[in-house]
Scaffold this motif. Structure first.
Motif, PDB file in Angstrom:
ATOM      1  N   ALA A  52       0.865  -1.383  -0.037  1.00  0.00           N
ATOM      2  CA  ALA A  52      -0.025  -0.077  -0.035  1.00  0.00           C
ATOM      3  C   ALA A  52       0.697   1.288  -0.030  1.00  0.00           C
ATOM      4  O   ALA A  52       1.888   1.201   0.678  1.00  0.00           O
ATOM      5  CB  ALA A  52      -0.845   0.052   1.207  1.00  0.00           C
ATOM      6  N   TRP A  53       0.627   2.134  -0.758  1.00  0.00           N
ATOM      7  CA  TRP A  53       1.361   3.386  -0.913  1.00  0.00           C
ATOM      8  C   TRP A  53       1.086   4.494   0.074  1.00  0.00           C
ATOM      9  O   TRP A  53       2.062   5.268   0.381  1.00  0.00           O
ATOM     10  CB  TRP A  53       1.292   4.109  -2.477  1.00  0.00           C
ATOM     11  N   GLN A  54      -0.035   4.459   0.711  1.00  0.00           N
ATOM     12  CA  GLN A  54      -0.413   5.574   1.423  1.00  0.00           C
ATOM     13  C   GLN A  54       0.380   6.088   2.516  1.00  0.00           C
ATOM     14  O   GLN A  54       0.439   7.146   2.980  1.00  0.00           O
ATOM     15  CB  GLN A  54      -1.960   5.701   1.867  1.00  0.00           C
ATOM     16  N   ASN A  55       1.213   4.991   2.991  1.00  0.00           N
ATOM     17  CA  ASN A  55       2.018   5.296   4.275  1.00  0.00           C
ATOM     18  C   ASN A  55       3.325   5.469   3.965  1.00  0.00           C
ATOM     19  O   ASN A  55       4.034   5.698   4.765  1.00  0.00           O
ATOM     20  CB  ASN A  55       1.522   4.573   5.392  1.00  0.00           C
ATOM     21  N   LEU A  56       3.664   5.321   2.667  1.00  0.00           N
ATOM     22  CA  LEU A  56       5.108   5.387   2.347  1.00  0.00           C
ATOM     23  C   LEU A  56       6.000   6.685   2.939  1.00  0.00           C
ATOM     24  O   LEU A  56       7.065   6.780   3.453  1.00  0.00           O
ATOM     25  CB  LEU A  56       5.549   5.126   0.911  1.00  0.00           C
ATOM     26  N   LEU A  57       5.289   7.872   2.409  1.00  0.00           N
ATOM     27  CA  LEU A  57       5.765   9.137   2.770  1.00  0.00           C
ATOM     28  C   LEU A  57       6.045   9.244   4.406  1.00  0.00           C
ATOM     29  O   LEU A  57       6.777  10.123   4.872  1.00  0.00           O
ATOM     30  CB  LEU A  57       4.847  10.172   2.210  1.00  0.00           C
TER      31      LEU A  57
END
Length: 225
Positions: free
Chosen positions: A61-66
């Motif tokens: 999932a990309w949403q928490n990479l930042l």
């Protein structure tokens, strides 16, 4: 400022390359246990076939990479198993959360030396997390009555069991009891932040482990990582 932005861009590029690299290539580099038969896809999204006819699927999932958190949904399926949950890694800890479903006899093929039993397990684990400072755990696994067949020995029956996960200070605990009115304790495992596992197996567990001393608790200690 240009140098800082360049370093950030380089780190982002390196992270993207790492998580999109073919999973089979990574598996050859780091080595896989014999329970893993084949690997497909990438570290970000892929599939592994395991012993016992099990299949593990994952998808990032990309949403928490930042926010510095790599997160991946997991799904383990087999003839008698269906488990789903989330695996995550941050700079400070690694863990799983919201692991639910059922586990069957095919799961036992992943653990060397286990006795084949036909019981079913209901899994409801809120969280297990390991960091340098603490191991935290919360959840429950309920296992139904089982018929077990040790190789070359007489079969035996195992009672319904209850495995509860909890925390004690900096350590994570796994306490196994009979799932009956007396809730007789069969054993307890303690995992410390530095990777040591300490097991205490009670005499009442001798019925589950043929050859185990029934006169006094058995104490074992070894380093997991």
């Amino acid at each position: 400022s240009i140098l800082g932005l360049s370093l950030i861009a380089l780190l982002c590029f390196a992270a993207t390359v790492a998580i999109t690299a073919p999973a089979a290539t990574i598996a050859r580099m780091i080595g896989m246990p014999p329970q893993v038969r084949t690997v497909h896809g990438s570290l970000w999204s892929g599939r592994a076939t395991l012993a016992g006819g099990l299949t593990l699927n994952w998808g990032g999932a990309w949403q928490n990479l930042l926010l510095g958190r790599f997160e991946s949904d997991l799904r383990l399926t087999g003839a008698n198993t269906l488990l789903e949950g989330t695996f995550y890694v941050t700079p400070l800890r690694i863990g799983v959360e919201n692991v639910t479903g059922r586990g069957g006899t095919d799961l036992l093929t992943l653990v060397p030396g286990t006795v084949p039993c036909d019981g079913q397990a209901v899994v409801d684990i809120d969280a297990i997390a390991v960091s340098r400072s603490a191991v935290t755990a919360l959840g429950r696994v309920q296992i139904g009555e089982s018929s077990c067949q040790p190789p070359g020995q007489a079969p035996f029956s195992a009672p319904a069991l209850d495995l509860r996960l909890s925390s004690d200070g900096e350590d994570g605990l796994a306490t196994l009891t009979k799932n009956d009115a007396a809730t007789t304790r069969l054993g307890q495992g303690r995992l410390t932040p530095d990777g040591w596992i300490k097991l205490q197996i009670e005499p009442a567990a001798a019925v589950l482990i043929p050859g185990l001393p029934a006169s006094a608790p058995t104490l074992l200690e070894f380093q997991l990582f």
